[in-house]
Design a protein around this motif. Structure first.
Motif, PDB file in Angstrom:
ATOM      1  N   THR A 111      -5.421  16.693 -18.657  1.00 46.25           N
ATOM      2  CA  THR A 111      -4.408  17.726 -18.477  1.00 46.25           C
ATOM      3  C   THR A 111      -3.272  17.517 -19.461  1.00 46.25           C
ATOM      4  O   THR A 111      -2.724  16.411 -19.541  1.00 46.25           O
ATOM      5  N   LEU A 112      -2.914  18.557 -20.202  1.00 49.09           N
ATOM      6  CA  LEU A 112      -1.762  18.468 -21.089  1.00 49.09           C
ATOM      7  C   LEU A 112      -0.524  18.885 -20.301  1.00 49.09           C
ATOM      8  O   LEU A 112      -0.515  19.917 -19.640  1.00 49.09           O
ATOM      9  N   ILE A 113       0.485  18.039 -20.387  1.00 45.90           N
ATOM     10  CA  ILE A 113       1.725  18.209 -19.653  1.00 45.90           C
ATOM     11  C   ILE A 113       2.859  18.422 -20.650  1.00 45.90           C
ATOM     12  O   ILE A 113       3.007  17.642 -21.601  1.00 45.90           O
ATOM     13  N   HIS A 114       3.664  19.446 -20.419  1.00 50.13           N
ATOM     14  CA  HIS A 114       4.895  19.607 -21.199  1.00 50.13           C
ATOM     15  C   HIS A 114       5.924  18.678 -20.560  1.00 50.13           C
ATOM     16  O   HIS A 114       6.278  18.849 -19.395  1.00 50.13           O
ATOM     17  N   ILE A 115       6.362  17.678 -21.306  1.00 49.33           N
ATOM     18  CA  ILE A 115       7.370  16.733 -20.812  1.00 49.33           C
ATOM     19  C   ILE A 115       8.737  17.291 -21.176  1.00 49.33           C
ATOM     20  O   ILE A 115       9.020  17.555 -22.338  1.00 49.33           O
ATOM     21  N   LEU A 123      -0.482  13.585 -21.851  1.00 52.42           N
ATOM     22  CA  LEU A 123      -1.881  13.703 -21.454  1.00 52.42           C
ATOM     23  C   LEU A 123      -2.083  12.893 -20.191  1.00 52.42           C
ATOM     24  O   LEU A 123      -1.769  11.700 -20.157  1.00 52.42           O
ATOM     25  N   SER A 124      -2.605  13.542 -19.169  1.00 55.43           N
ATOM     26  CA  SER A 124      -2.886  12.877 -17.907  1.00 55.43           C
ATOM     27  C   SER A 124      -4.367  13.004 -17.593  1.00 55.43           C
ATOM     28  O   SER A 124      -4.967  14.059 -17.819  1.00 55.43           O
ATOM     29  N   THR A 133      -4.333  16.334  -4.786  1.00 55.08           N
ATOM     30  CA  THR A 133      -3.473  17.492  -5.074  1.00 55.08           C
ATOM     31  C   THR A 133      -4.108  18.745  -4.490  1.00 55.08           C
ATOM     32  O   THR A 133      -5.285  19.002  -4.730  1.00 55.08           O
ATOM     33  N   PRO A 134      -3.355  19.547  -3.724  1.00 54.39           N
ATOM     34  CA  PRO A 134      -3.915  20.815  -3.230  1.00 54.39           C
ATOM     35  C   PRO A 134      -4.416  21.669  -4.401  1.00 54.39           C
ATOM     36  O   PRO A 134      -3.748  21.771  -5.431  1.00 54.39           O
ATOM     37  N   SER A 135      -5.587  22.264  -4.227  1.00 51.72           N
ATOM     38  CA  SER A 135      -6.202  23.019  -5.333  1.00 51.72           C
ATOM     39  C   SER A 135      -5.312  24.148  -5.836  1.00 51.72           C
ATOM     40  O   SER A 135      -5.318  24.465  -7.030  1.00 51.72           O
ATOM     41  N   GLU A 136      -4.502  24.729  -4.945  1.00 57.35           N
ATOM     42  CA  GLU A 136      -3.630  25.829  -5.374  1.00 57.35           C
ATOM     43  C   GLU A 136      -2.477  25.356  -6.265  1.00 57.35           C
ATOM     44  O   GLU A 136      -1.764  26.169  -6.838  1.00 57.35           O
ATOM     45  N   TRP A 137      -2.284  24.048  -6.395  1.00 63.71           N
ATOM     46  CA  TRP A 137      -1.264  23.508  -7.290  1.00 63.71           C
ATOM     47  C   TRP A 137      -1.845  23.130  -8.654  1.00 63.71           C
ATOM     48  O   TRP A 137      -1.099  22.771  -9.571  1.00 63.71           O
ATOM     49  N   MET A 138      -3.145  23.175  -8.797  1.00 65.37           N
ATOM     50  CA  MET A 138      -3.800  22.745 -10.032  1.00 65.37           C
ATOM     51  C   MET A 138      -3.851  23.904 -11.041  1.00 65.37           C
ATOM     52  O   MET A 138      -4.914  24.337 -11.475  1.00 65.37           O
ATOM     53  N   TYR A 139      -2.655  24.363 -11.407  1.00 64.91           N
ATOM     54  CA  TYR A 139      -2.536  25.482 -12.336  1.00 64.91           C
ATOM     55  C   TYR A 139      -1.369  25.251 -13.286  1.00 64.91           C
ATOM     56  O   TYR A 139      -0.419  24.534 -12.957  1.00 64.91           O
ATOM     57  N   PRO A 140      -1.435  25.886 -14.464  1.00 66.10           N
ATOM     58  CA  PRO A 140      -0.300  25.796 -15.386  1.00 66.10           C
ATOM     59  C   PRO A 140       1.011  26.196 -14.715  1.00 66.10           C
ATOM     60  O   PRO A 140       1.029  27.029 -13.804  1.00 66.10           O
ATOM     61  N   LYS A 141       2.074  25.562 -15.177  1.00 62.12           N
ATOM     62  CA  LYS A 141       3.461  25.754 -14.736  1.00 62.12           C
ATOM     63  C   LYS A 141       3.823  24.920 -13.501  1.00 62.12           C
ATOM     64  O   LYS A 141       5.001  24.823 -13.174  1.00 62.12           O
ATOM     65  N   HIS A 142       2.838  24.339 -12.795  1.00 62.46           N
ATOM     66  CA  HIS A 142       3.210  23.475 -11.671  1.00 62.46           C
ATOM     67  C   HIS A 142       3.870  22.216 -12.224  1.00 62.46           C
ATOM     68  O   HIS A 142       3.384  21.611 -13.179  1.00 62.46           O
ATOM     69  N   GLU A 143       4.995  21.869 -11.628  1.00 62.24           N
ATOM     70  CA  GLU A 143       5.752  20.710 -12.090  1.00 62.24           C
ATOM     71  C   GLU A 143       5.047  19.413 -11.704  1.00 62.24           C
ATOM     72  O   GLU A 143       4.309  19.367 -10.716  1.00 62.24           O
ATOM     73  N   VAL A 144       5.287  18.397 -12.516  1.00 62.92           N
ATOM     74  CA  VAL A 144       4.694  17.082 -12.284  1.00 62.92           C
ATOM     75  C   VAL A 144       5.725  15.998 -12.557  1.00 62.92           C
ATOM     76  O   VAL A 144       6.708  16.214 -13.268  1.00 62.92           O
ATOM     77  N   THR A 145       5.453  14.841 -11.980  1.00 67.47           N
ATOM     78  CA  THR A 145       6.150  13.615 -12.366  1.00 67.47           C
ATOM     79  C   THR A 145       5.066  12.626 -12.780  1.00 67.47           C
ATOM     80  O   THR A 145       3.925  12.705 -12.301  1.00 67.47           O
ATOM     81  N   ALA A 146       5.416  11.716 -13.662  1.00 67.82           N
ATOM     82  CA  ALA A 146       4.442  10.731 -14.128  1.00 67.82           C
ATOM     83  C   ALA A 146       5.194   9.573 -14.784  1.00 67.82           C
ATOM     84  O   ALA A 146       6.412   9.636 -14.986  1.00 67.82           O
ATOM     85  N   ILE A 147       4.439   8.546 -15.126  1.00 70.22           N
ATOM     86  CA  ILE A 147       4.969   7.367 -15.812  1.00 70.22           C
ATOM     87  C   ILE A 147       4.280   7.252 -17.166  1.00 70.22           C
ATOM     88  O   ILE A 147       3.057   7.418 -17.267  1.00 70.22           O
ATOM     89  N   ILE A 159       0.586   9.268 -23.271  1.00 71.95           N
ATOM     90  CA  ILE A 159      -0.390   9.083 -22.192  1.00 71.95           C
ATOM     91  C   ILE A 159       0.353   8.802 -20.896  1.00 71.95           C
ATOM     92  O   ILE A 159       1.223   7.924 -20.843  1.00 71.95           O
ATOM     93  N   LEU A 160       0.000   9.565 -19.867  1.00 70.29           N
ATOM     94  CA  LEU A 160       0.701   9.490 -18.585  1.00 70.29           C
ATOM     95  C   LEU A 160      -0.185   8.894 -17.504  1.00 70.29           C
ATOM     96  O   LEU A 160      -1.412   9.046 -17.526  1.00 70.29           O
TER      97      LEU A 160
END
Length: 172
Positions: A111-115, A123-124, A133-147, A159-160
């Motif tokens: 998954t490519l993430i706009h940081i 890249l995650s 993750t609920p399937s309805e959240w697995m779409y572009p524009k959903h916010e994420v946090t990562a390390i 790389i996240l």
């Protein structure tokens, strides 16, 4: 991997592809007639993340098979134009940094993430978080946090790890 080149029509530039044995594109770059680049590793204002969405049939007569070396020379010349920005991103986002962003697109690599910080591309590994993750959240524009876990030098992606998709969507 296989490497192809195509010059579709006058005015459309020269297209280069890196594909696997099933014809799935992993990297794609276009050298436009004016010498500028559109590549799959960076978001383009008109073409988004330009990567073939369907398998490429390398037996089609309009594709010319090229060597990995030829593809890598084109890719490397393009990456060179981004080196200063890439070094700034790595310095600003060292390993261990917590980042926020949103899902841009799903690629074969993950998954490519706009940081948000520095407008970097992350890249995650989709498989590491999709089950929780609920399937309805697995779409572009959903916010994420990562390390930040490391860096993909081939694509100049951060790389996240420990990616968590949030319910809310980025409105911007």
């Amino acid at each position: 991997m296989k490497y192809l080149k195509d010059c579709p029509e006058p005015g459309m530039g020269t297209w280069y592809f890196e594909i696997d044995s099933d014809g799935i594109a992993y990297r794609q770059i276009v050298i436009q007639d004016d010498g500028t680049y559109i590549a799959s590793n960076r978001k383009h204002e008109q073409y988004h993340f330009l990567l073939a969405e369907k398998a490429i049939d390398d037996t089609e007569p309009y594709y010319t098979k090229i060597t990995k070396k030829e593809f890598e020379e084109v890719w490397s010349n393009y990456l060179h134009t981004l080196n200063q920005e890439w070094h700034q991103i790595k310095n600003a986002l060292p390993v261990g940094t917590k980042v926020k962003g949103y899902i841009e697109v799903f690629f074969p690599q993950g998954t490519l993430i706009h940081i948000f910080q520095h407008h970097a591309v992350g890249l995650s590994d989709t498989r590491t978080y999709e089950e929780k993750t609920p399937s309805e959240w697995m779409y572009p524009k959903h916010e994420v946090t990562a390390i930040v876990k490391g860096y993909d030098e081939v694509n100049q992606w951060v790389i996240l790890d420990q990616t968590q998709v949030l319910k809310n969507q980025f409105a911007g």
